[in-house]
Scaffold this active site. Sequence first.
Site, PDB file in Angstrom:
ATOM      1  N   ASP A  39     -10.508   3.260  -3.882  1.00 39.20           N
ATOM      2  CA  ASP A  39      -9.405   3.992  -3.256  1.00 39.20           C
ATOM      3  C   ASP A  39      -9.720   5.477  -3.205  1.00 39.20           C
ATOM      4  OD1 ASP A  39      -6.932   4.726  -2.249  1.00 39.20           O
ATOM      5  OD2 ASP A  39      -5.838   3.392  -3.598  1.00 39.20           O
TER       6      ASP A  39
ATOM      7  N   CYS B  29       0.860  -1.182   0.000  1.00 34.45           N
ATOM      8  CA  CYS B  29       0.000   0.000   0.000  1.00 34.45           C
ATOM      9  C   CYS B  29       0.896   1.232   0.000  1.00 34.45           C
ATOM     10  CB  CYS B  29      -0.934   0.021   1.196  1.00 34.45           C
ATOM     11  SG  CYS B  29      -2.030   1.464   1.100  1.00 34.45           S
TER      12      CYS B  29
ATOM     13  N   GLY C  74      -0.985   4.331  -4.385  1.00 37.20           N
ATOM     14  CA  GLY C  74       0.475   4.371  -4.491  1.00 37.20           C
ATOM     15  C   GLY C  74       1.044   3.220  -5.298  1.00 37.20           C
TER      16      GLY C  74
END
Length: 271
Positions: free
Chosen positions: A186, A30, A191
């Site tokens: 999200d 993450c 990322g």
Amino acid sequence: MYGAVQVVPDIANADVAFLFMHNEGYSTMCGHAIVALGRYCVDNKLVPYKEPETEINIQCPCGLVKAFVNCANGLTSSVRFRSVPSFTVKSDIEVSVPAYGTLKVDLAYGGAFYAFLPLNDVGLNENSPIEQIKSAASAIASVVKGQEAIVHPESADLSYLYGVIFTDDMTGPYFNLTVFADAQVDRSPCGSGSTARVALLYHKKLIGLGESVEIKNPLTNSSFKATAVEETHCGEYRAVRVEICGNANYTGTATFTAEAQDGLKEGFLIA
Ligand SMILES: O=C(O)[C@H]1NCC[C@@H]1O
């Protein structure tokens, strides 16, 4: 909502180690959590504070990720991180998705595997109802999982499709609308998904080494700066190391308690 659990590192050079949790279980990476954890580690003195940047080696399930926390006047701010070797598996894969017809997706890895396609290709846009966006992502994920072998050259544990990323188109302006785990959307540009997106852009020769792009989440407008920094390899794949820079903010502090007499204090799973 996303969780990070601190564990004891077991690889050389790691300062700290974390596992990541979402609505369906654990994930391999993450990036947004790394941005938040970078600040957390410095602010909580897990590593010594250093201006103008504190470097932290963070062991993640996908491997060692280097975070650089901006530090000035005793305070932390933005964080950039250099992720694991990232690569394009295949582009323009044809998938036949019930209710959506034949679609073309790109498959790329940035600490986790994602299938990419333009949101317009499923007849939706960023103002479409979120349930329709989630349904399209779930339908595509299920076909891609059934059709494509998702294999990380170095680890079976990393070898699965984690999410679908809807894009504007493949040439920009860049947006990532990510649906991951069990239809979670999200709030960031993702990322690990931005890392995979840069691997894809690099593979398609749409950006070069040292070139930065801004990747936005079209729903929240939050953005990351993403840069292809170095060529490398991962098994048979030509790969690239990508640097992501972003911000994360504290929203609260919670204290959890486990009482001795609680028979479920170690947690439980209802399957
Ligand atoms: O920033 C990321 O990489 C994550 N955000 C949710 C899904 C990914 O794990």
